[in-house]
Design an enzyme around this catalytic site. Structure first.
Site, mmCIF file in Angstrom:
data_model
loop_
_atom_site.group_PDB
_atom_site.id
_atom_site.type_symbol
_atom_site.label_atom_id
_atom_site.label_comp_id
_atom_site.label_asym_id
_atom_site.label_seq_id
_atom_site.Cartn_x
_atom_site.Cartn_y
_atom_site.Cartn_z
ATOM 1 C CG ASP A 153 55.262 92.617 30.375
ATOM 2 O OD1 ASP A 153 54.649 92.094 31.329
ATOM 3 O OD2 ASP A 153 54.731 92.872 29.286
ATOM 4 N NE ARG A 185 40.307 73.928 45.530
ATOM 5 C CZ ARG A 185 39.320 74.650 46.067
ATOM 6 N NH1 ARG A 185 39.431 75.960 46.164
ATOM 7 N NH2 ARG A 185 38.235 74.041 46.518
ATOM 8 N NE ARG A 191 51.730 90.413 23.827
ATOM 9 C CZ ARG A 191 50.571 90.017 23.283
ATOM 10 N NH1 ARG A 191 50.568 89.057 22.367
ATOM 11 N NH2 ARG A 191 49.448 90.570 23.641
ATOM 12 N NE ARG A 232 37.856 74.746 41.461
ATOM 13 C CZ ARG A 232 37.689 73.446 41.322
ATOM 14 N NH1 ARG A 232 38.610 72.746 40.654
ATOM 15 N NH2 ARG A 232 36.650 72.828 41.820
#
Length: 342
Positions: free
Chosen positions: A127, A162, A171, A266
């Site tokens: 991260d 799409r 997070r 999607r």
């Protein structure tokens, strides 16, 4: 001197490179004897050890994961856990400990150092959210994996006209989404530091289709809508450090876009693919240098410190500098990506 080594938290490309470097320099230049603690802080807590020498580290440089295993064990959440760790270190004849991990693992190391345990920290997280260091190893690998996925998804998005929403890890910090989104040519990047307006996201989608290109939206798992909605949870269960498992913002966002714009959408969740597999050359280089410096820190008795990258130099900083607060994406850095939205 006998030195223990452990790896805690989520697995991360480059962990084995650190282990290899610590052991190689520790044995050949400082005469250390090593013991490997298995499965993070669970190792010294329960006395779980394995041999760790030059022979055990041969061939592990390009391997993902960690030969020592990992866990999210928090000894401070277990009654008598800290006392058990200090007793086991003494029983194993361990004079110093090298702890390789992220916010939680090094948070434990920081508290143990305050209690007199001789510990040196090496920062690890895909991260890239640890303060005190410009980059953590594992981050470059995760960004490269996410960028390759985005590159591939462009062709599917264009072929089917799409919207594709790519959910990546992050997070509380959106570094992976920001870097991969810019590198992969995403039309929108959504991160935890900047709550998003779904109306603006849908407007970007419409603008993208008007230019005859299908949109790719990259979203961090911890991103939230501007109306004050909570992070999307995969479950309500918490780990030993109080973290709930996130997941689902990609599906949630794709459904909302489809309902509001009428465009097919999607979601693709990259998940643990980002943290698995062989590390990039940069992460092998950085992890190796961290490990070499950690061995020197132990030899010099410079405990309570964490290795850090500053520019191109490896320096040592107090452990608290890496764990005191998270390093997050600033508004200025996010504004650079916003130039390409829509």
């Amino acid at each position: 001197m006998r030195v223990g080594v452990l790896t805690g938290g989520g697995d991360c490309p480059g962990l084995n490179a650190v282990i290899r470097a610590v052991v190689r320099k520790g044995v050949t230049q400082h005469g250390f004897d090593f013991v490997g603690y298995r499965d993070g802080w669970k190792g010294p807590l329960e006395g779980l050890t394995r041999p760790l020498g030059i022979e055990e580290c041969r061939g592990i440089l390009p391997r993902g994961g960690t030969i020592l295993g990992s866990s999210r064990t928090n000894p401070f959440s277990i009654e008598g856990g800290v006392e058990q760790i200090t007793a086991n270190l003494a029983a194993d004849g361990v004079d110093a400990l090298v702890a390789i991990g992220g916010e939680d693992t090094l948070g434990v190391a920081t508290r143990l150092a305050d209690l007199g345990v001789r510990v040196v920290g090496v920062p690890k997280t895909i991260d890239n959210d640890l303060s005190g260091t410009d980059f953590t190893f594992g981050f470059d690998t995760a960004v490269n994996i996410a960028t390759e996925a985005i590159d591939r998804l462009h062709t599917t998005a264009e072929s089917h006209h799409r919207v594709l929403v790519v959910e990546v890890m992050g997070r509380h910090a959106g570094w992976i989404a920001l870097h991969a989104g810019i590198a992969g040519g995403a039309s929108t990047v959504l991160i935890p530091e900047q709550p998003f307006d779904i109306e603006k996201v849908c407007a970007h989608v419409e603008t993208r289709f008007e230019s005859e290109y299908a949109p790719i939206i990259v979203v961090s798992e911890g991103a939230t809508p501007i109306d004050g909605g909570d992070m999307t949870l995969a479950s309500g269960e918490k780990d030993a450090f109080g973290h709930v498992r996130l997941g689902g913002i990609g599906d949630r966002l794709a459904n909302e876009i489809e309902q509001r714009t009428g465009k097919e959408a999607r979601a693709v969740v990259l998940g643990h693919i980002q943290r698995g597999g062989t590390p990039t050359a940069f992460d092998r280089w950085l992890a190796t240098r961290f490990g070499l410096q950690a061995a020197d820190a132990v030899a010099e008795g410079d405990f309570g410190t964490m290795m850090a990258l500053r520019g191109t130099d490896i320096v040592r900083v107090p452990l608290i500098e890496g764990t005191g607060e998270l390093k997050v994406v600033s508004a200025e850095e996010y504004a650079e990506a916003q130039v390409f939205f829509g």
